[in-house]
Design an enzyme around this catalytic site. Sequence first.
Site, PDB file in Angstrom:
ATOM      1  N   THR A   1       0.823  12.239-100.339  1.00 24.47           N
ATOM      2  CA  THR A   1      -0.266  13.202-100.117  1.00 24.47           C
ATOM      3  C   THR A   1      -0.449  13.412 -98.618  1.00 24.47           C
ATOM      4  O   THR A   1      -0.484  12.462 -97.851  1.00 24.47           O
ATOM      5  CB  THR A   1      -1.572  12.674-100.749  1.00 24.47           C
ATOM      6  OG1 THR A   1      -1.328  12.454-102.135  1.00 24.47           O
ATOM      7  CG2 THR A   1      -2.723  13.660-100.575  1.00 24.47           C
TER       8      THR A   1
ATOM      9  N   CYS B   1       4.414   1.812 -75.395  1.00 16.88           N
ATOM     10  CA  CYS B   1       4.144   2.445 -76.689  1.00 16.88           C
ATOM     11  C   CYS B   1       3.791   1.429 -77.746  1.00 16.88           C
ATOM     12  O   CYS B   1       3.013   1.677 -78.639  1.00 16.88           O
ATOM     13  CB  CYS B   1       5.339   3.278 -77.127  1.00 16.88           C
ATOM     14  SG  CYS B   1       5.341   4.872 -76.310  1.00 16.88           S
TER      15      CYS B   1
HETATM   16  N1  PLP Z   1       9.294   9.340 -78.858  1.00 17.36           N
HETATM   17  C1  PLP Z   1       8.780   9.253 -77.623  1.00 17.36           C
HETATM   18  C2  PLP Z   1       9.521   9.849 -76.484  1.00 17.36           C
HETATM   19  C3  PLP Z   1       7.568   8.616 -77.401  1.00 17.36           C
HETATM   20  O1  PLP Z   1       7.067   8.556 -76.162  1.00 17.36           O
HETATM   21  C4  PLP Z   1       6.880   8.058 -78.506  1.00 17.36           C
HETATM   22  C5  PLP Z   1       5.638   7.328 -78.247  1.00 17.36           C
HETATM   23  O2  PLP Z   1       5.240   6.413 -78.845  1.00 17.36           O
HETATM   24  C6  PLP Z   1       7.453   8.200 -79.791  1.00 17.36           C
HETATM   25  C7  PLP Z   1       8.663   8.832 -79.920  1.00 17.36           C
HETATM   26  C8  PLP Z   1       6.763   7.665 -81.032  1.00 17.36           C
HETATM   27  O3  PLP Z   1       5.710   8.519 -81.408  1.00 17.36           O
HETATM   28  P1  PLP Z   1       4.618   8.084 -82.493  1.00 17.36           P
HETATM   29  O4  PLP Z   1       3.603   7.264 -81.754  1.00 17.36           O
HETATM   30  O5  PLP Z   1       4.050   9.366 -83.016  1.00 17.36           O
HETATM   31  O6  PLP Z   1       5.316   7.314 -83.566  1.00 17.36           O
END
Ligand code: PLP
Length: 371
Positions: free
Chosen positions: A228, A315
């Site tokens: 969903t 990240c």
């Molecule tokens: N690709 C890049 C270049 C990113 O900087 C990030 C950051 O986390 C991602 C992919 C992953 O994105 P998401 O947080 O939406 O999974």
Amino acid sequence: MTFARTYLDYNASVPLRAEARAATLAALDAAGNPSSVHAEGRTARGLVEAAREEVARLVNAKPSEVVFTSGASEANNWVMAAGWETICVSGIEHDSVREPARACGAKLVALAVSASGVADVAAIGKMAGTGRTLVCLMMANNETGVIQPVAEAAALAREQGLALHVDAVQAPGRIEVDFAALGADTLALSAHKLGGPRGVGALVIRDGVSLPAFVKGGGQERRRRGGTENVAGIAGFGAAAAAIVRDHDAALRMAKLRARLEDGVRQATPAAVIIGNDAARLANTSCIALPGKAAETLVIKLDLDGVAVSAGAACSSGKVGASHVLEAMGLPPEIVRSAIRVSLGAETREDDIAAFLAAWEKVAGSAAIAA
Ligand code: PLP
């Protein structure tokens, strides 16, 4: 007492835009399932489809080419899982490309990167187009901001009969993304990197390209992604995309502010190295190394002074390790160890730059060395 904070970590996550917040909150009250045929379902479906149009407009794709996912990590994993025999991955790709590419059993080919952070796409022209081969090249790097020659890569991939996946997560609002002109097969987007909510993204799949569903289940997203839909997240994504399309001069504003920031850094710390400075970069990103200082220490001290930046790629939770991006560029360990990333956004103001520079002078400038 509360202290004003200065947020300069837009490449990790962009604060939710007001328009996206309003659209997300409004959509939370939509009761129906977008797959239901009744009025409530149709209302939810309307929100999803309106957002699909906005996201498609942002990257000049057709709405039919946009498939919503839980984020760019899912979008990247999806493409890697499509049964490739060979995957060619640039040394600066995000872990959400590198890790599934390594794990999927395909033969891996590395695309070399120059000291300025630009992938050597000429090598694509020498790749034999035998079997199912995928090339992965991001549009701009999340750590250095260096813009990659994706159009050239697309042309070479086409000549060789190879598929091309572009991670465009860091591009919208900073450089133009034109999926139709680019001719890539797939392109990954993330809502929270452009002012939408976290946990939603999209894979743009060129019409005619067939990709087996990664999340299998119901027939949602025209049988391409089961589950969903995250209606509120998708509505926020659409509103953020529309806001970016309206904000024409954001990149220009950020470029001016970044120039001021980098001038100030050079003045306060002449030994500082701006990584990727001699390549075309996103207007919002500055990757600064200060040999002799540890990036983690700089980040913590700046944080204590009210300024949020990151060390390398931040990240994943609290991850601080040697950056594979800077290592792929062949930079010396003292540069890699001391590199921080400062990333600006459409809301960044001169005051933020002044606050950063005051904190930088304190933690890294001559006063810090004398102390
Ligand atoms: N690709 C890049 C270049 C990113 O900087 C990030 C950051 O986390 C991602 C992919 C992953 O994105 P998401 O947080 O939406 O999974």
